[in-house]
Design an enzyme around this catalytic site. Structure first.
Site: not given
Length: 352
Positions: A303, A315
């Site tokens: 994160e 991602d």
């Protein structure tokens, strides 16, 4: 935000498709991106219609989190204004490796459309010519979903030439340092006492992982640990990863981190990349081990890498298998993939 929520049957296979505004993908899937208006004023919402059509004679399976057919928690679009990248303002969620339940079934001949209000997800307040593409990894190495361009003109609330949404990393880091001057503090929101204890340990684990990763990159000799997660050694890519781990380490060591425990989603965690250094942890986080593969500490490394002022990762794929495959097939995406940074930091099983 306006969007149609579509319920489709769940499949068990991975879709390998490419996307264009009017061209069939590799599995016969056609995706179109069409603005509702091509010229917009200061008070207009920027809305596009995204349509998926299966033109093949066999069912295709679409990864839900890579479509606009449910809540958007990834930067699905690549948008530029006058040739400069436009900042994504929405959330990015950490998920586990995809399972059968993570797919929509697209039947032969079926067509599905969703409306997406882009101005709620991207900074589109500056006057200029905007180019919109659908572009994101499809959750598996080698599968990038990319459309051709759609164009709109926006007469925005900021004058043309404003650089608010195209600041450099150095500028964003300087601004964040000014706004969040007090460093090294850890605070909590909606966390119980036991959760706070777990998070404190997790932040310590994340710092240890980032410190170890930073030391590895600083030594200058890239071994199997590097190539496993980031691919073939290239001086430019190595320099990028080195800068990422230096920034991740610095963030855990010196920045005021806030962890919010209010998320009830089933995945691990999410952040807003433009809002350092607040991390929202979700259900999967609490059942994860403190260290090791897909751990609490590793989740925080993942994160932290997403924040624009840290490493600005995306991602492209989820899971160790996908990340290892991405390192082989597309090292340029691997060094931009948050899970690749997490697994390098966790180093489980250990590599040199």
């Amino acid at each position: 935000m306006s969007r149609n929520l579509l319920k489709m049957a769940v499949g068990a296979a991975v879709l390998a498709m490419s996307m264009s505004t009017q061209a069939a993908g590799t599995n016969g899937v056609v995706v179109s991106v069409a603005p509702e208006k091509t010229s917009l004023g200061k008070t207009d919402d920027v809305v596009v219609k995204v349509t998926f059509t299966n033109t093949s004679g066999s069912p295709q399976y679409v990864l839900k989190s890579r479509t606009p057919f449910e809540e958007i928690e990834a930067p699905l679009f690549e948008i530029t204004r006058d040739g400069q990248p436009v900042r994504y303002l929405g959330a990015i969620a950490k998920r586990g490796a995809p399972t059968a339940a993570d797919y929509f079934l697209l039947k032969p001949g079926a067509s599905y459309t969703a409306k997406v209000e882009l101005s709620a997800l991207y900074d589109m307040a500056t006057t200029g010519d905007y180019v919109i593409r659908y572009r994101i990894g499809n959750g598996k190495a080698g599968e990038e979903l990319k459309s051709q361009a759609a164009s709109v003109w926006i007469d925005g609330v900021r004058p043309r030439g404003s650089r608010e949404e195209t600041k450099s990393l150095a500028e964003m880091q300087a601004q964040a340092g000014t706004v969040r001057a007090a460093g090294g503090a850890l605070s909590f929101n909606k966390c119980t006492a036991s959760q706070q204890a777990d998070i404190t340990n997790a932040v310590s684990s994340a710092l240890a992982m980032a410190t170890d990763g930073d030391a590895y990159m600083a030594k200058g000799t890239m071994g199997p640990r590097y190539t496993k997660w980031f691919g073939a050694v290239d001086s430019g890519r190595v320099a990028t990863v080195k800068s990422h781990f230096a920034a991740i380490k610095d963030a855990f060591a010196t920045k005021p981190i806030t962890v919010d425990c209010g998320c009830k989603k089933t995945y691990y965690a999410y952040v807003y990349p433009t809002q350092p250094y607040t991390i929202h942890v979700c259900k999967a986080f609490w059942s994860a081990p403190m260290t090791g593969t897909d751990s609490k500490g590793g989740t925080l490394v993942h994160e932290m890498s997403h924040f624009n002022v840290v490493a600005g990762t995306d991602d492209w794929v989820y899971g160790q298998s996908g990340a290892a495959s991405l390192a082989v097939s597309n090292p340029a995406q691997a060094i931009d993939n948050a899970d690749s940074h997490e697994y390098f930091g966790e180093n489980t099983p250990a590599l040199q």
